[in-house]
Motif scaffolding. Structure first.
Motif, short mmCIF file in Angstrom:
data_model
loop_
_atom_site.label_atom_id
_atom_site.label_comp_id
_atom_site.label_asym_id
_atom_site.label_seq_id
_atom_site.Cartn_x
_atom_site.Cartn_y
_atom_site.Cartn_z
N LEU A 339 -3.45 -20.94 16.09
CA LEU A 339 -3.21 -21.00 17.39
C LEU A 339 -2.59 -19.78 17.97
CD1 LEU A 339 -3.05 -23.29 19.78
CD2 LEU A 339 -0.57 -23.96 18.99
N ASP A 340 -1.72 -19.31 17.00
CA ASP A 340 -0.91 -17.90 17.38
C ASP A 340 -2.01 -16.75 17.49
OD1 ASP A 340 1.74 -16.17 17.49
OD2 ASP A 340 0.70 -15.52 15.87
N SER A 341 -2.71 -16.56 16.18
CA SER A 341 -3.51 -15.49 16.50
C SER A 341 -4.68 -15.58 17.27
CB SER A 341 -4.18 -15.10 14.97
OG SER A 341 -5.26 -16.19 14.73
N ILE A 342 -5.11 -16.83 17.82
CA ILE A 342 -5.99 -16.87 19.20
C ILE A 342 -5.47 -16.44 20.27
CG2 ILE A 342 -7.29 -18.56 20.27
CD1 ILE A 342 -7.98 -20.12 17.82
N GLY A 343 -4.24 -16.84 20.45
CA GLY A 343 -3.21 -16.21 21.64
C GLY A 343 -3.03 -14.79 21.64
N LYS A 344 -2.79 -14.12 20.36
CA LYS A 344 -2.68 -12.90 20.46
C LYS A 344 -3.94 -12.11 20.74
CE LYS A 344 1.29 -12.79 17.57
NZ LYS A 344 1.81 -12.57 15.80
N LEU A 345 -4.90 -12.52 20.07
CA LEU A 345 -6.38 -11.85 20.56
C LEU A 345 -6.81 -12.05 21.93
CD1 LEU A 345 -8.65 -10.39 19.33
CD2 LEU A 345 -9.68 -12.33 18.40
N VAL A 346 -6.52 -13.20 22.57
CA VAL A 346 -7.03 -13.47 23.85
C VAL A 346 -6.16 -12.33 24.86
CG1 VAL A 346 -6.98 -15.18 25.88
CG2 VAL A 346 -7.87 -15.77 23.64
N ASP A 347 -4.82 -12.53 24.40
CA ASP A 347 -4.02 -11.50 25.49
C ASP A 347 -4.40 -10.01 25.27
OD1 ASP A 347 -2.44 -13.90 26.09
OD2 ASP A 347 -0.74 -13.42 24.79
N GLU A 348 -5.02 -9.68 24.00
CA GLU A 348 -5.41 -8.30 24.09
C GLU A 348 -6.66 -8.00 24.59
OE1 GLU A 348 -4.13 -5.27 22.53
OE2 GLU A 348 -2.29 -6.35 23.06
N LEU A 349 -7.50 -9.05 24.65
CA LEU A 349 -8.67 -8.97 25.31
C LEU A 349 -8.44 -8.78 26.66
CD1 LEU A 349 -10.66 -11.67 23.27
CD2 LEU A 349 -11.10 -9.25 23.35
N VAL A 350 -7.55 -9.66 27.34
CA VAL A 350 -7.37 -9.61 28.69
C VAL A 350 -6.75 -8.24 29.10
CG1 VAL A 350 -6.05 -10.70 30.59
CG2 VAL A 350 -7.14 -12.05 28.70
N ARG A 351 -5.66 -7.90 28.36
CA ARG A 351 -4.88 -6.59 28.44
C ARG A 351 -5.88 -5.46 28.56
NH1 ARG A 351 -2.41 -2.34 26.08
NH2 ARG A 351 -3.28 -2.96 23.96
N ARG A 352 -6.96 -5.30 27.72
CA ARG A 352 -7.96 -4.24 27.41
C ARG A 352 -9.06 -4.46 28.20
NH1 ARG A 352 -7.65 -2.17 21.23
NH2 ARG A 352 -5.56 -2.96 20.68
N LYS A 353 -9.13 -5.32 29.29
CA LYS A 353 -10.42 -5.34 30.48
C LYS A 353 -11.51 -5.78 29.24
CE LYS A 353 -7.92 -4.64 34.07
NZ LYS A 353 -7.43 -5.57 34.87
N TRP A 354 -11.30 -6.63 28.32
CA TRP A 354 -12.68 -7.15 27.71
C TRP A 354 -12.58 -8.53 28.19
CZ3 TRP A 354 -16.35 -4.99 25.36
CH2 TRP A 354 -16.10 -3.76 24.50
N SER A 355 -14.15 -9.03 28.36
CA SER A 355 -14.15 -10.39 28.95
C SER A 355 -14.32 -11.31 27.54
CB SER A 355 -15.85 -10.54 29.62
OG SER A 355 -15.91 -11.92 29.85
N VAL A 356 -13.65 -12.44 27.61
CA VAL A 356 -13.68 -13.21 26.64
C VAL A 356 -15.32 -13.89 26.25
CG1 VAL A 356 -12.55 -15.50 25.39
CG2 VAL A 356 -11.28 -13.67 26.89
#
Length: 468
Positions: A339-356
């Motif tokens: 739950l924690d690492s998914i949240g961190k990875l999704v946050d980084e994708l959003v921050r770096r302008k990567w589409s999920v």
């Protein structure tokens, strides 16, 4: 284990002698008490227990076997009571079970199930089923809740970066947990609970469970995928041939194939092989090749892979201003996902302008096994007793040493107030307003939820939360 008379704690076998002589009926309820894991619980799994256990009559052989075991084990055995169930009820439990509709997202502390004996000779029966009933509810409900919490995180990322979040989300969290659980039944029940929220799974027992207990035609899907043994059997000198064989065998227009690529060096595999020698074959195949890094930092590694793939395969920027890779190539991160690492990875994708859109997530034992009854503080407690004079009296506990374990007094109802579900005393509400509905009575299934209905309720909760 196949004898339902043994599906309880040893000490329960003596409880038929412990209730007051005036007891005629006992009411008890199941709830997830307030906890630190989740404010709400996605209720699921009761129907599997009802169909598998309570619709199957006990037999004289069950009674004989349980009697022998209890005698040798050192606990009393209620032979008379079980004989009454066998002879007067056809071996089916004289209980009434009420429950919220499965797929309901209920606040912690709200009753999910309420049980009451219907044969007044058997007030002991209500709490005798606690062990099996609670086990049947807490596990799939906890898995479903964990899966939903992951879905909420992923969906928020999709809303921020995807042009079609609703079409993307069903396949964004894949269940790889079959080998990480304690039993085949856990795989079936936990894997099925995950499928309430998502449609991707490699836990095949879950497909059978969803079909058997909820009438699903096909609850989940998967794709051809490599594992390390099928890649490393080619040897390090033929790593490219191993990947090429995956394309030969499975890559076709419109198809997906997943290839684990970290057997030796994930950076070299992505840069030199997928973005190098095999790039044109990938593009010409018409398939989508899903690269799986399976080691390294669970956030940094997939982000690095995405950047390498972008530099070679390219892609486009969508209406959200996020980068979407060429549809020929995608990534799945299944190692280290919580739950924690998914949240961190999704946050980084959003921050770096990567589409999920570019990535899927996978979970194994962390999804189906690394939780327990205390994760959401599930409990079943008696709340009322009907006496010989027909009156109902409150039953509850309120330990001075732990106020958090205080239980509810009086038969319960669940009502909606200001858009929220709340517990209330049964006698204080209009029966039409009570969300706890009879699902089982005296050996008959009163309500039969389909898997699509359960999924529909769970999906509505996600949409409502996103809109709010």
């Amino acid at each position: 284990m196949t004898n339902p008379l043994l599906a309880t704690d040893s000490y329960k076998q003596s409880h038929f002698r412990q209730y007051p002589p005036e007891a005629r009926r006992i009411s008890a309820y199941v709830e997830a008490r307030p906890n630190t894991f989740s404010e709400g619980v996605l209720f699921f799994g009761l129907q599997a227990y009802l169909k598998k256990v309570l619709l199957t009559p006990i037999t004289a052989a069950h009674i004989a076997q349980a009697g022998k075991i209890c005698a040798a084990h050192g606990v009393p055995f209620n032979k008379e009571g079980w004989q009454q169930i066998l002879e007067d009820h056809g071996g089916l439990f004289p209980l009434e079970i009420k429950a919220l509709p499965e797929g309901t997202l209920a606040p912690s502390g709200v009753p999910l199930v309420q049980v009451e004996n219907t044969d007044e000779r058997m007030p002991w029966l209500t709490t005798w089923v606690e062990t099996a009933l609670l086990r049947a509810v807490w596990y799939p409900s906890t898995v479903a809740t964990l899966s939903l919490k992951c879905k909420e995180i992923i969906y928020r990322g999709l809303l921020a970066t995807s042009d079609d979040p609703d079409a993307q989300v069903p396949f964004k969290l894949h269940d790889f947990g079959a080998r990480g659980v304690s039993s085949s039944e856990s795989a079936a029940l936990g894997g099925m609970a995950h499928l309430v929220n998502f449609a991707g799974t490699d836990t095949m027992e879950a497909l059978e469970a969803a079909s058997t207990w909820y009438g699903a035609d096909m609850a989940g899907f998967s794709i051809p995928a490599a594992e390390h043994s099928t890649m490393t059997s080619w040897g390090p000198q033929r790593e490219e041939e191993a990947y090429a064989n995956m394309l030969t065998q499975f890559a076709a227009p419109g198809k997906l194939v997943a290839v684990v690529s970290d057997s030796y060096d994930i950076d070299n595999a992505v840069d030199a092989i997928w973005c190098g020698s095999l790039k044109e074959r990938v593009l010409q195949s018409g398939a989508t090749v899903v690269i799986r890094p399976d080691s390294g930092d669970p956030v940094a590694t997939p982000l690095k892979v995405l950047e390498t793939l972008w530099s070679s395969f390219g892609g486009a920027e969508n209406s959200k201003g996020a980068r979407v890779l060429n549809p020929a190539i995608r990534v799945i991160q299944g190692d280290g996902m919580t739950l924690d690492s998914i949240g961190k990875l999704v946050d980084e994708l959003v921050r770096r302008k990567w589409s999920v859109d570019n990535i899927a997530f996978g979970m194994g034992g962390g999804l189906l096994q690394q939780l327990n009854r205390d994760t959401m503080r599930f409990a079943m407690k008696a709340n009322a007793m009907k006496t010989a004079d027909g009156a109902w009296v409150d039953v509850s506990k309120d330990p001075a040493s732990d106020p958090g374990k205080a239980s509810k007094a009086g038969r319960q109802a669940v009502i909606e107030r200001d858009g929220n579900l709340k517990a209330a005393r049964l006698e204080s509400v209009d029966p039409a307003d009570d969300r706890l509905k009879v699902v089982y009575r005296d050996g008959r299934l009163i309500t039969d939820w389909s898997f699509d209905e359960v999924r529909g309720r769970a999906n509505r909760h996600l949409a409502e939360k996103a809109a709010a």
